[in-house]
Design an enzyme around this catalytic site. Sequence first.
Site: not given
Length: 208
Positions: A2-3, A26, A30, A55, A94, A161, A164
Amino acid sequence: SSSAVYGDSPTLPKVEHGIGRPLSPYAVTKLVDELYAEVFARQFGVQTIGLRYFNVFGARQDPHGPYAAVIPRWVDAMLHGERCTIHGDGKTSRDFCYVGNVVQANLLAGVAEAPEATGQVYNVAAGGRTTLNQLHAALAEGLLAIDAGLRIEPPAHGDFRDGDIRHSLADVSKAARLLCYQPTHDLRLGLAEALPWYVAQHAGRARD
């Protein structure tokens, strides 16, 4: 992968060899996934390729699941006449990647045989950057083009958040060079294919 593995690295665009500290559990999983693949390749000769998705969006994404992405959630809200919430000022950006691009990358990775192409990680993205404000506008424009009768509320803004990533943009030149990856859909082309499915699903539920 994942990025998310790029974490707190401020560098744009994101290049595979330059990652930062993970910002979420998360992201840690990864990064560990990539490390396991590297160790298995080195110790047991397992041929591996890692794909860092950015995304991903497309038809059939569940807007209500625990891992619901922003595009299906906002589309669902707009179709129900509800206001979308943007966390922060909306300038967070994104690299939204249509699922068709991901399928292409998966297939290319699955048949890659060149020694220089395996044992690598690759960015899988469209190679473009869209802010959340721009995304909201694009979704509204796309849905109104399908159903001019929709009443789409302007977005509300909430707090940023924790965890993020502020900006994300992929350099896909490595995947292009070693896997022959060429993304076919940018955000607007992907939305043009995905939005009619969401509208049709919403209309079907309304009839039921």
